[in-house]
Scaffold this active site. Sequence first.
Site, mmCIF file in Angstrom:
data_model
loop_
_atom_site.group_PDB
_atom_site.id
_atom_site.type_symbol
_atom_site.label_atom_id
_atom_site.label_comp_id
_atom_site.label_asym_id
_atom_site.label_seq_id
_atom_site.Cartn_x
_atom_site.Cartn_y
_atom_site.Cartn_z
ATOM 1 C CG ASP A 26 -30.977 10.544 42.704
ATOM 2 O OD1 ASP A 26 -31.304 10.688 43.896
ATOM 3 O OD2 ASP A 26 -30.948 9.443 42.132
ATOM 4 C CG ASP A 28 -28.289 6.001 46.367
ATOM 5 O OD1 ASP A 28 -27.594 5.150 46.929
ATOM 6 O OD2 ASP A 28 -28.778 6.989 46.958
ATOM 7 C CG ASP A 185 -31.140 6.882 39.006
ATOM 8 O OD1 ASP A 185 -31.502 7.662 39.909
ATOM 9 O OD2 ASP A 185 -30.838 5.693 39.226
#
Length: 240
Positions: A26, A28, A185
Amino acid sequence: MSTTSSMPKSRAPDVGAPSSRAVLFDLDGTVVDTAPDLAGAANDMRARRGLAARPIDAMAPMCSYGGRGMLAAAFDIAPGAPDYDAMYDEFITTYAQRMTRASYPYTGMRALLTDLADDGVRWGIVTNKPERLAVPLIAHLAFEPAPGCVIGGDTAGVAKPDPAPILLACERMEVAPTDCIYVGDSDRDIAAGQAAGMPTIAACYGYIPPDESPADWPAERHVESIAALGEAIQSLWKSY
């Protein structure tokens, strides 16, 4: 979770693995700390309305949800609210104008990617961020080596938790899903990676909303730092 990033000063742990493998990330809150610019764009919007800025640390946990999360954090609004669509478009435009101002890879991430490359392991990005934002941000950060692909939330026509974006990344990088690891996250990341048929690592150092518990996500590994991420990747290579 940290929202303060700097360039790494030390080498990440060795993550030796066969050259046929890849790690997909991922963006960000996993590879890059984008909270200063995401929250900054939201505060720019508040300033236009004569409102005081909200602390970046207070808004950062919602960064995982992109523009929707930032509007919730900055204005306490959700889709369906009056003028929501116009405000969302304003946020995207504002963010695009400043998204490279204060966003940097997490400390140790560049070293980790170098270690992967040294071991012949490729890497790529699969994010829900629109491709028109993700691609120039990655280009600006000038990773060496560069990612093998950058898949945005609109690249495959659907976004995570659907596995299609991750499977598209595997196709473009010509690597089997079973030879990949996905790192993210959010629970969406873990669900997407597992649906794509690969082991997952929960980046618990990222943007975690206060009402979520990463320990409840069914990832194969949970890590609190980039150093621990390198160790988790190495551990998973040995297990699969």
